[in-house]
Write a protein that holds these residues in place. Structure first.
Motif, PDB file in Angstrom:
ATOM      1  N   ASN A 374       0.818  -1.209   0.000  1.00  0.00           N
ATOM      2  CA  ASN A 374       0.000   0.000   0.000  1.00  0.00           C
ATOM      3  C   ASN A 374       0.852   1.260   0.000  1.00  0.00           C
ATOM      4  OD1 ASN A 374      -2.687  -1.049  -0.044  1.00  0.00           O
ATOM      5  ND2 ASN A 374      -2.299  -1.828   2.032  1.00  0.00           N
ATOM      6  N   HIS A 375       0.156   2.386  -0.269  1.00  0.00           N
ATOM      7  CA  HIS A 375       0.852   3.666  -0.340  1.00  0.00           C
ATOM      8  C   HIS A 375       0.907   4.356   1.019  1.00  0.00           C
ATOM      9  CE1 HIS A 375       1.702   7.852  -1.571  1.00  0.00           C
ATOM     10  NE2 HIS A 375       0.810   8.137  -0.638  1.00  0.00           N
ATOM     11  N   SER A 376       2.007   5.052   1.270  1.00  0.00           N
ATOM     12  CA  SER A 376       2.067   6.034   2.349  1.00  0.00           C
ATOM     13  C   SER A 376       2.894   7.203   1.838  1.00  0.00           C
ATOM     14  CB  SER A 376       2.724   5.436   3.592  1.00  0.00           C
ATOM     15  OG  SER A 376       3.088   6.485   4.478  1.00  0.00           O
ATOM     16  N   CYS A 377       2.542   8.426   2.269  1.00  0.00           N
ATOM     17  CA  CYS A 377       3.336   9.594   1.865  1.00  0.00           C
ATOM     18  C   CYS A 377       4.618   9.662   2.684  1.00  0.00           C
ATOM     19  CB  CYS A 377       2.527  10.870   2.038  1.00  0.00           C
ATOM     20  SG  CYS A 377       0.960  10.815   1.175  1.00  0.00           S
ATOM     21  N   ASN A 378       4.743   8.756   3.657  1.00  0.00           N
ATOM     22  CA  ASN A 378       5.950   8.667   4.480  1.00  0.00           C
ATOM     23  C   ASN A 378       6.362   7.191   4.490  1.00  0.00           C
ATOM     24  OD1 ASN A 378       7.965   9.297   6.352  1.00  0.00           O
ATOM     25  ND2 ASN A 378       6.593   8.930   8.085  1.00  0.00           N
ATOM     26  N   SER A 419      -2.350  18.401  -3.496  1.00  0.00           N
ATOM     27  CA  SER A 419      -2.001  17.848  -4.817  1.00  0.00           C
ATOM     28  C   SER A 419      -1.778  16.347  -4.732  1.00  0.00           C
ATOM     29  CB  SER A 419      -0.735  18.505  -5.370  1.00  0.00           C
ATOM     30  OG  SER A 419      -0.710  19.865  -5.084  1.00  0.00           O
ATOM     31  N   ARG A 420      -1.111  15.933  -3.644  1.00  0.00           N
ATOM     32  CA  ARG A 420      -0.851  14.514  -3.434  1.00  0.00           C
ATOM     33  C   ARG A 420      -2.159  13.741  -3.362  1.00  0.00           C
ATOM     34  NH1 ARG A 420       2.362  15.629   1.366  1.00  0.00           N
ATOM     35  NH2 ARG A 420       0.894  14.399   2.570  1.00  0.00           N
ATOM     36  N   GLN A 421      -3.064  14.251  -2.528  1.00  0.00           N
ATOM     37  CA  GLN A 421      -4.325  13.543  -2.310  1.00  0.00           C
ATOM     38  C   GLN A 421      -5.166  13.499  -3.579  1.00  0.00           C
ATOM     39  OE1 GLN A 421      -6.440  13.756   1.273  1.00  0.00           O
ATOM     40  NE2 GLN A 421      -4.675  12.777   2.210  1.00  0.00           N
ATOM     41  N   ASP A 431      -8.534   7.871  -0.246  1.00  0.00           N
ATOM     42  CA  ASP A 431      -8.104   9.034   0.530  1.00  0.00           C
ATOM     43  C   ASP A 431      -6.966   8.581   1.413  1.00  0.00           C
ATOM     44  OD1 ASP A 431      -9.915  11.126  -0.196  1.00  0.00           O
ATOM     45  OD2 ASP A 431     -11.494   9.928   0.756  1.00  0.00           O
ATOM     46  N   CYS A 432      -5.808   9.208   1.261  1.00  0.00           N
ATOM     47  CA  CYS A 432      -4.650   8.765   2.035  1.00  0.00           C
ATOM     48  C   CYS A 432      -4.812   9.188   3.493  1.00  0.00           C
ATOM     49  CB  CYS A 432      -3.364   9.345   1.459  1.00  0.00           C
ATOM     50  SG  CYS A 432      -1.917   8.655   2.268  1.00  0.00           S
ATOM     51  N   ASP A 433      -4.584   8.232   4.417  1.00  0.00           N
ATOM     52  CA  ASP A 433      -4.670   8.582   5.833  1.00  0.00           C
ATOM     53  C   ASP A 433      -3.363   8.250   6.554  1.00  0.00           C
ATOM     54  OD1 ASP A 433      -4.798   5.882   5.729  1.00  0.00           O
ATOM     55  OD2 ASP A 433      -6.637   5.669   6.904  1.00  0.00           O
ATOM     56  N   CYS A 434      -2.246   8.411   5.843  1.00  0.00           N
ATOM     57  CA  CYS A 434      -0.938   8.184   6.469  1.00  0.00           C
ATOM     58  C   CYS A 434      -0.673   9.301   7.491  1.00  0.00           C
ATOM     59  CB  CYS A 434       0.164   8.162   5.415  1.00  0.00           C
ATOM     60  SG  CYS A 434       0.538   9.777   4.726  1.00  0.00           S
ATOM     61  N   GLU A 435       0.362   9.143   8.344  1.00  0.00           N
ATOM     62  CA  GLU A 435       0.602  10.163   9.380  1.00  0.00           C
ATOM     63  C   GLU A 435       0.942  11.520   8.768  1.00  0.00           C
ATOM     64  OE1 GLU A 435       2.501   7.499   8.829  1.00  0.00           O
ATOM     65  OE2 GLU A 435       4.512   7.666   9.692  1.00  0.00           O
ATOM     66  N   ALA A 436       1.598  11.513   7.604  1.00  0.00           N
ATOM     67  CA  ALA A 436       1.959  12.786   6.972  1.00  0.00           C
ATOM     68  C   ALA A 436       0.704  13.549   6.551  1.00  0.00           C
ATOM     69  CB  ALA A 436       2.861  12.539   5.771  1.00  0.00           C
ATOM     70  N   CYS A 437      -0.325  12.820   6.116  1.00  0.00           N
ATOM     71  CA  CYS A 437      -1.581  13.469   5.715  1.00  0.00           C
ATOM     72  C   CYS A 437      -2.406  13.831   6.948  1.00  0.00           C
ATOM     73  CB  CYS A 437      -2.382  12.554   4.798  1.00  0.00           C
ATOM     74  SG  CYS A 437      -1.663  12.410   3.153  1.00  0.00           S
ATOM     75  N   ASP A 438      -2.511  12.884   7.894  1.00  0.00           N
ATOM     76  CA  ASP A 438      -3.291  13.105   9.113  1.00  0.00           C
ATOM     77  C   ASP A 438      -2.795  14.313   9.888  1.00  0.00           C
ATOM     78  OD1 ASP A 438      -5.187  11.258   8.952  1.00  0.00           O
ATOM     79  OD2 ASP A 438      -4.458   9.959  10.581  1.00  0.00           O
TER      80      ASP A 438
END
Ligand SMILES: [Zn+2]
Ligand SMILES: [Zn+2]
Ligand SMILES: [Zn+2]
Length: 534
Positions: A374-378, A419-421, A431-438
């Motif tokens: 899966n994806h994470s921005c971090n 832009s990322r989202q 919808d990304c819910d990684c810590e960087a987004c949260d």
């Protein structure tokens, strides 16, 4: 004289869309069953003329070119000679005597370089040219094969080739000495190295569907898994094999078209069925920039197995407009390849947009296991390619049972959150819910390295670690050769700080460490494994 296709892709899509829209007005149900009624679209398609490009054969010219190559070889200009022999090869008929001469001469030039990659290629060339020659001329080739294998440390194989040479020409003074033959006979087969098992499992991951998890603690740089692609597509004309995406300086041209090259005869044979369909169409496919996507879809449809059909396609999450666009693209590809299965083509296109992984050299592949990440921005891993082999390596320390994440093209440091989202939602539908987004990490102007140094604690050793890490990062010069010890120091200090939870929020030091670790792993490639598993 062949002519380029005259149709403009954009115009075609626009026309097709207008047609589909007028007819179905975006009704989902109708659009999905459109293949029942093709009359008007067929008429539209008949307006398009597609010409295939043919490879030009001229063995007279090939011979002159080869003789030029011989002059370069005589002057020890090996690399130029190899290039010229490859051009000569492209002008000759597969399997002809001229073809065999080109290969044999190229093998001689490759052998002179004595590096592993070139030696392997010289072996390929020698084996491929053998049967184009009458038996008496084969002795020389067998002798060369023997010497190539000696350099590759394949002693028993070398012995086999020398024996064949001696059988044909028992009296030749260039045959190997008795003592060498005796030595080779006594060579033993080296024991195979057993690779350590792969430290991951695939499991349910809540609303994200499946996910990949570590089954033990994993260190930075460690290989988690390595896979050959299930299927790939390659943009031709970049010195890369159209079959397997390996870089090749000594290519085997396709029999018929001028664009596609292969790394070996074997690779050409393996990919022949799929290549036949698109042979000569590179100018059409790539001119309209649907190359990678389209070719991969075509190859999926030609497969005997249909494992890929069950990969995530997200077809129900797509808008009507997107359905129409992809439907038009599916028609377009089916039209000029002669494949008569629009629905399957459409599904292939959807699956590729969700699962396709871009490699270097403008190629794209499907890797079913790796697609489960899966994806994470971090993220905590990165993909490292060697040819088309994709290796997943840790860029942070990963704990047992921790989920493994990669970034699907952008992370918190390269793109701002909105832009990322948007990108993730448009292409992957989540919808990304990684810590960087949260926690809404900003994507620029992080706290400076000096700030990290000031806040680091002296007594616990933090300050010393931060100081060394900053020093090593600043000393890195990617224009110079990079070595494992450089990576080792950075990895060691970063892992120590990371595991102490020193980076609660991203800082300059955190971002720079991670990007340097990624770059170092790309440059060092699989050589890092020697330091983990010996
Ligand atoms: Zn290949
Ligand atoms: Zn071809
Ligand atoms: Zn995120």
């Amino acid at each position: 004289m062949a002519k380029y296709a005259t149709i403009k892709y954009d115009e075609f899509i626009k026309k097709t869309l207008l047609h589909l829209k007028a007819k179905y007005d975006g009704e989902m149900y109708e659009v999905r069953h459109i293949s029942r009624d093709l009359n008007t679209l067929d008429e539209l398609l008949k307006e398009i003329k597609v010409y295939k490009m043919k490879r030009r054969i001229d063995e007279e010219k090939a011979m002159r070119q080869r003789q030029r190559g011989n002059e370069y070889l005589a002057h020890k200009k090996h690399t130029t000679a190899i290039k010229i022999y490859s051009e000569a090869l492209a002008l000759s008929n597969r399997g002809s005597l001229e073809w065999s001469y080109c290969l044999a001469n190229r093998a001689a030039a490759l052998y002179s370089l004595k590096t592993e990659k070139e030696l392997l290629q010289a072996k390929e060339d020698s084996l491929a040219c053998l049967f184009g020659f009458p038996v008496p001329s084969r002795a020389k080739i067998f002798r060369r094969l023997g010497h190539i294998c000696l350099h590759l440390d394949e002693k028993l194989t070398a012995l086999e080739y020398f024996k064949k040479a001696i059988e044909i020409e028992p009296e030749n003074s260039k045959n190997p000495s008795e003592s060498l033959l005796e030595e080779l006979k006594n060579a033993e087969i080296a024991p195979a190295v057993v690779p350590p098992s792969e430290p991951f499992k695939i499991d349910e991951a809540g609303k994200k569907g499946k996910g990949m998890y570590a089954t033990r603690a994993i260190r930075i740089g460690e290989k988690i898994l390595s896979r050959e692609p299930y299927e790939i597509s390659v943009t031709p004309g970049r010195g890369v094999c159209s079959g397997c995406a390996k870089k090749t300086g000594a290519p085997y041209p396709c029999d018929s078209c001028p664009d596609d090259i292969f790394c070996t005869e074997d690779c050409y044979a393996k990919n022949f069925a799929a290549h036949q369909i698109i042979c000569g169409l590179a100018n059409v496919l790539y001119h309209h920039s649907i190359g990678k996507l389209g070719v991969l879809a075509i190859k999926l449809l030609l497969r005997e197995d249909s494992e890929w059909i069950n990969m995530v396609a997200n077809n129900l999450k797509r808008s009507n407009l997107e359905h129409l666009q992809f439907e038009a693209l599916a028609y377009y590809i089916c039209y000029f390849t002669g494949i008569r299965n629009h629905k399957k083509m459409l599904r292939a296109l959807f699956i590729i947009t969700c699962n396709g992984i871009e490699m270097s050299d403008n190629s794209m592949g499907l890797y079913p296991d790796i697609s489960c990440i899966n994806h994470s921005c971090n993220p905590n891993v990165d993909f490292i390619f060697s040819g088309s082999t994709c290796t997943v390596r840790a860029i942070k320390p990963i704990a047992r049972n921790e989920q493994i994440f990669v970034d699907y093209g952008n992370n918190f440091a390269t793109l701002d959150k909105p832009s990322r989202q948007n990108k993730l939602l448009a292409q992957y539908f989540f919808d990304c819910d990684c810590e960087a987004c949260d926690e809404d990490w900003k994507h620029k102007n992080f706290t400076t390295m000096a700030d990290d140094f000031h806040r680091a604690d002296e007594d616990s050793g933090e300050k010393r670690r931060v100081k060394n890490l900053i020093h090593d990062l600043e000393a890195l010069d990617f224009d110079q050769e990079v070595t494992f010890p450089m990576f080792d120091d950075i990895r060691d200090n970063f892992a120590w700080l990371y595991q102490r939870n020193f980076f609660k929020q991203p800082t300059d030091l955190y971002v720079k460490s991670l990007s340097s670790i990624r770059k170092l792993l790309k440059r060092l490639g699989n050589t890092v494994d020697n330091f983990y598993y010996t």
